[in-house]
Design an enzyme around this catalytic site. Structure first.
Site, short mmCIF file in Angstrom:
data_model
loop_
_atom_site.label_atom_id
_atom_site.label_comp_id
_atom_site.label_asym_id
_atom_site.label_seq_id
_atom_site.Cartn_x
_atom_site.Cartn_y
_atom_site.Cartn_z
N TYR A 170 -1.84 -0.92 10.91
CA TYR A 170 -2.16 -1.35 9.76
C TYR A 170 -1.44 -1.03 8.91
CZ TYR A 170 -3.75 -2.08 5.05
OH TYR A 170 -3.46 -2.25 3.68
N LYS A 209 2.24 -2.82 7.46
CA LYS A 209 3.01 -2.43 5.65
C LYS A 209 3.84 -1.52 5.61
CE LYS A 209 -1.22 -3.70 3.74
NZ LYS A 209 -0.90 -4.95 3.04
N SER A 230 0.58 -0.73 0.03
CA SER A 230 -0.29 -0.11 0.01
C SER A 230 0.87 1.55 -0.02
CB SER A 230 -1.05 0.01 1.32
OG SER A 230 -1.13 0.84 1.60
#
Length: 329
Positions: free
Chosen positions: A146, A150, A133
């Site tokens: 999150y 990542k 991402s």
């Protein structure tokens, strides 16, 4: 093998591989979603193998890999996509919740990669695609767990690439950095925000990501793919003016991730969202009307030329300029 195949980008990716006539192993927890995904793979022209698994369980992932090898003979491509998250300020996320997000969204990739390498290295061939991402480079508010996962995947994958290059193996790994996607996660992720969770615009359909992932699986000598002009703009802005970007996100990032309505789902952090409801969420979220079906930047990335690279960078520079104007405003 595709983890997180019961919904969202994983579901769309499984269908994209099936459209080529591939045999696709579907890994996830949600049995309703897995059953529906298997039906779609079959109808698209592929062969499906359903493997229910929690990717946070290293032994279960190893067993899943062996099950696929027993059924299909080998593993050519492994796509790590499964994740979970919590939409909340960091101080409102419990230690257990933060640990669980990390175990699924980061260690799930680590365990999947280890399972893939166990079978790929002896054959001296295979590709591992890490679905990333823009948040692998740029953390945003309300998604600290999150974003941390990542970022960790990014560092882990860079180390692994160095080791694979050093060994001279034919096994490859690459990473696909995605923009905001129209997936069901915003209706099933655990949220403590007053509004209903939503992606930061612009939003893209999961099929855009799936096309990039399938392409990356066959062109893994490139270390990374950026999907969407917003991803390019975010990453360039973060490299050029990170402080400016932080102030912009501090001002806009809370409202941009919420819309009207209450978040009614109990979340899928501890159990699959389709478990108690018997519901298949599918690949798409509730943002079809505003989501883009194509990405010009993604096409340029997949068909990279000097002109294409210049256009992509130019788009990023324009995005940085717009960001600066917004912050000053």
């Amino acid at each position: 093998m595709v983890t997180g195949a019961s919904g969202g980008v994983g579901r769309a990716t499984a269908r994209a591989f099936a459209a080529r006539g591939d045999r696709v192993a579907l890994l996830a927890r949600g049995r309703e979603g897995l059953a529906a995904a298997a039906d779609e793979v079959q109808r698209a022209g592929g062969e499906a193998l359903v493997v229910p698994v929690d990717v946070a369980d290293a032994k279960a992932v190893d067993d899943a890999a062996q099950q696929v090898v027993d059924a299909f003979g080998h593993i050519d491509v492994w796509v790590n996509d499964a994740f979970s998250g919590v939409f909340a300020p960091f101080t409102e996320i419990t230690p257990d919740e933060f640990r669980r997000v990390t175990e699924v969204s980061y260690l799930g990739y680590v365990f999947g990669t280890r399972g893939a390498l166990h079978h790929m290295l002896p054959r001296d061939r295979g590709t591992i695609v890490q679905v990333g991402s823009a948040l692998a480079y740029r953390g945003i508010p309300l998604q600290s767990a999150y974003c941390g996962a990542k970022h960790a995947i990014q560092g882990f994958n860079e180390s692994l690439r160095c080791e694979l290059l050093h060994s001279g193996t034919g096994v490859r790994t690459t990473m696909v950095q995605l923009p905001a996607m129209n997936t069901p996660q915003f209706d099933w992720v655990l949220s403590r925000m007053p509004g209903r969770a939503r992606p930061v615009a612009p939003v893209f359909q999961p099929e855009v990501a799936a096309r990039a992932i399938v392409h990356a699986a066959s062109h893994a000598r490139r270390r990374e793919y950026w999907v969407g002009g917003s991803t390019v703009g975010t990453l360039l802005a973060n490299a050029a003016v990170p402080g400016l970007l932080e102030r912009y996100l501090a001002r806009t990032g809370f409202d941009a991730q919420q819309d009207e309505g209450e978040h009614g789902s109990p979340g899928n952090l501890w159990s699959p969202a389709d478990g108690p409801h018997g519901r298949d969420f599918g690949p798409h979220g509730r943002f079809d009307e505003e989501s883009h079906n194509h990405s010009a930047q993604n096409w340029l990335s997949r068909n990279r030329t000097r002109a294409g690279t210049a256009l992509a960078v130019g788009a990023g520079v324009v995005a940085v300029g717009r960001l600066a104007r917004r912050v000053r405003a």
